[in-house]
Design a protein around this motif. Structure first.
Motif, PDB file in Angstrom:
ATOM      1  N   ALA A 103       0.862  -1.180   0.000  1.00  0.00           N
ATOM      2  CA  ALA A 103       0.000   0.000   0.000  1.00  0.00           C
ATOM      3  C   ALA A 103       0.898   1.230   0.000  1.00  0.00           C
ATOM      4  N   THR A 104       0.405   2.324  -0.578  1.00  0.00           N
ATOM      5  CA  THR A 104       1.195   3.551  -0.677  1.00  0.00           C
ATOM      6  C   THR A 104       0.402   4.732  -0.141  1.00  0.00           C
ATOM      7  N   GLY A 105       0.960   5.416   0.871  1.00  0.00           N
ATOM      8  CA  GLY A 105       0.409   6.673   1.353  1.00  0.00           C
ATOM      9  C   GLY A 105       1.117   7.806   0.630  1.00  0.00           C
ATOM     10  N   ARG A 106       0.377   8.866   0.274  1.00  0.00           N
ATOM     11  CA  ARG A 106       0.958   9.963  -0.501  1.00  0.00           C
ATOM     12  C   ARG A 106       0.499  11.320   0.034  1.00  0.00           C
ATOM     13  N   GLY A 107       1.378  12.308  -0.136  1.00  0.00           N
ATOM     14  CA  GLY A 107       1.039  13.674   0.236  1.00  0.00           C
ATOM     15  C   GLY A 107       1.777  14.644  -0.665  1.00  0.00           C
ATOM     16  N   ALA A 108       1.047  15.414  -1.463  1.00  0.00           N
ATOM     17  CA  ALA A 108       1.664  16.354  -2.400  1.00  0.00           C
ATOM     18  C   ALA A 108       2.476  17.413  -1.654  1.00  0.00           C
TER      19      ALA A 108
END
Length: 162
Positions: free
Chosen positions: A117-122
Motif C-alpha cells: 500500500a502507498t500513502g501519498r502527500g503532495a
C-alpha cells in the motif's frame, strides 16, 4: 480614570511543519512476529507475520511524499491482508500530524510492486526540509491479529504540506 487595553495577541505563533530533531525518531516500533506473547493463550492462537515499511521519501514519479507498507507471512492461513499507510508530518510544536492521502490495499505477502500500500502527500512549491514518518497497520483477511502498528523511522525530506 483611563484604563489601557492591549489588543495585541499574546498567544504563541501557530505551529508549522518543521524538520524533526533526531530524537523524534526514537519511537520506532518494529513489529516482528506480530501477535505472539508466550503467556497469553488468546494471543498464542494468532498467527505470525511481520509488518514492514520503507522510509517516507519524495516520489520519483511526482513531487509528493510517499511511503509504502507491506507484510510478510510466517505461518498464517490467509494469503492476503489489508495494509493501511498513514503519512505523518512533524510540526514545530513537537506534534506529528496525519497528512496526505491514506494508502489502503488488499495485498499478498512479500511486498514489492503490486504487493504493498502507498500513502501519498503532495509537496507545496518551494518546500523546505520537513520531518516525515508513516504508520502502517496490517489486518489479516479472515483472521484475528493484534492491534499493533509499525511506525517507520523519521526522515527529513524537502517536502512540506500546508
Amino acid at each position: 480614570m483611563l484604563v489601557s487595553v492591549s489588543t495585541a495577541a499574546s498567544a504563541s505563533p501557530a505551529p508549522v511543519p518543521a524538520p524533526a530533531p533526531e530524537s523524534a525518531g526514537d519511537d520506532l516500533t518494529v513489529l516482528d512476529g506480530t501477535g505472539t506473547p508466550e503467556n497469553d493463550a488468546a494471543a498464542a492462537a494468532l498467527c505470525l507475520f511481520t509488518t514492514n515499511g520503507d522510509y517516507v521519501h519524495v516520489s520519483s514519479s511526482a513531487f509528493e511524499a510517499s511511503g509504502h507498507g507491506w507484510w510478510v507471512n510466517i505461518n498464517c492461513s490467509t494469503a492476503t491482508a489489508v495494509v493501511t499507510v498513514q503519512l505523518q508530518q512533524y510540526y514545530s510544536d513537537g506534534v506529528w500530524r496525519n497528512k496526505g492521502t491514506v494508502g489502503r490495499s488488499t495485498v499478498r505477502s512479500g511486498g514489492g510492486a503490486g504487493n504493498r500500500a502507498t500513502g501519498r502527500g503532495a509537496c507545496t512549491a518551494g518546500s523546505a526540509l520537513t520531518g516525515w514518518r508513516s504508520v502502517i497497520d496490517v489486518d489479516l483477511v479472515g483472521l484475528a491479529d493484534d492491534p499493533g502498528k509499525l511506525t517507520t523511522s523519521t526522515r527529513n525530506i524537502n517536502c512540506r504540506r500546508a
